[in-house]
Structures are given as structure tokens and as C-alpha cells.
Design an enzyme around this catalytic site. Structure first.
Site, mmCIF file in Angstrom:
data_model
loop_
_atom_site.group_PDB
_atom_site.id
_atom_site.type_symbol
_atom_site.label_atom_id
_atom_site.label_comp_id
_atom_site.label_asym_id
_atom_site.label_seq_id
_atom_site.Cartn_x
_atom_site.Cartn_y
_atom_site.Cartn_z
ATOM 1 N N ARG A 10 0.829 -1.209 0.000
ATOM 2 C CA ARG A 10 0.000 0.000 0.000
ATOM 3 C C ARG A 10 0.867 1.264 0.000
ATOM 4 O O ARG A 10 0.536 2.249 -0.653
ATOM 5 C CB ARG A 10 -0.944 0.010 1.201
ATOM 6 C CG ARG A 10 -1.859 -1.187 1.312
ATOM 7 C CD ARG A 10 -3.091 -1.140 0.516
ATOM 8 N NE ARG A 10 -3.947 -0.036 0.921
ATOM 9 C CZ ARG A 10 -5.012 0.325 0.236
ATOM 10 N NH1 ARG A 10 -5.343 -0.311 -0.853
ATOM 11 N NH2 ARG A 10 -5.751 1.327 0.636
ATOM 12 N N ARG A 27 1.010 5.486 -7.889
ATOM 13 C CA ARG A 27 -0.099 6.398 -8.189
ATOM 14 C C ARG A 27 0.352 7.851 -8.237
ATOM 15 O O ARG A 27 -0.140 8.632 -9.049
ATOM 16 C CB ARG A 27 -1.212 6.216 -7.168
ATOM 17 C CG ARG A 27 -1.915 4.882 -7.311
ATOM 18 C CD ARG A 27 -2.971 4.703 -6.250
ATOM 19 N NE ARG A 27 -3.671 3.445 -6.410
ATOM 20 C CZ ARG A 27 -4.128 2.721 -5.407
ATOM 21 N NH1 ARG A 27 -3.972 3.145 -4.167
ATOM 22 N NH2 ARG A 27 -4.748 1.592 -5.628
ATOM 23 N N HIS A 40 -4.434 -1.727 -8.462
ATOM 24 C CA HIS A 40 -5.257 -1.990 -7.279
ATOM 25 C C HIS A 40 -4.423 -2.734 -6.255
ATOM 26 O O HIS A 40 -3.616 -3.587 -6.609
ATOM 27 C CB HIS A 40 -6.476 -2.840 -7.642
ATOM 28 C CG HIS A 40 -7.215 -3.343 -6.442
ATOM 29 N ND1 HIS A 40 -8.028 -2.529 -5.692
ATOM 30 C CD2 HIS A 40 -7.229 -4.554 -5.843
ATOM 31 C CE1 HIS A 40 -8.525 -3.235 -4.688
ATOM 32 N NE2 HIS A 40 -8.052 -4.462 -4.757
#
Length: 51
Positions: A10, A27, A40
Site C-alpha cells: 500500500r 499512483r 489496485h
């Protein structure tokens, strides 16, 4: 697999909203908008097993 793999993954991904993601994250460097995310990552081991 591995110690803290979900948390580590993450961090590498960055925040869901690219404008909130740090530079150097996937991201943060490569995404433009929330609805068109490039990648994802599950938020828990349990979610990963379901997904």
C-alpha cells in the site's frame, strides 16, 4: 507473502486519490484521476483472499 506485505504494498502504491499520493509512488507518479487508477492493492490479507 511476507512480513507486512499488505502495508508495504500500500505504501508503494500511494493514496487512492493520485493528488494525495507522494511522489515516488506508483499512483503519485503515474495516475491522473481516481476513477482511472492504474493499479489496485488490497487493504488487508482477508480482502486479498476474497479478491
Amino acid at each position: 507473502e511476507g512480513l507486512n506485505s499488505v502495508k508495504t504494498g500500500r505504501v508503494m502504491l500511494g493514496a487512492t486519490d493520485p493528488k494525495d499520493s507522494n511522489p515516488g509512488t506508483i499512483r503519485g507518479d503515474l495516475c491522473i484521476q481516481v476513477g482511472r487508477n492504474i493499479i489496485h492493492g488490497s487493504d488487508s490479507v482477508e480482502s486479498a483472499q476474497r479478491e
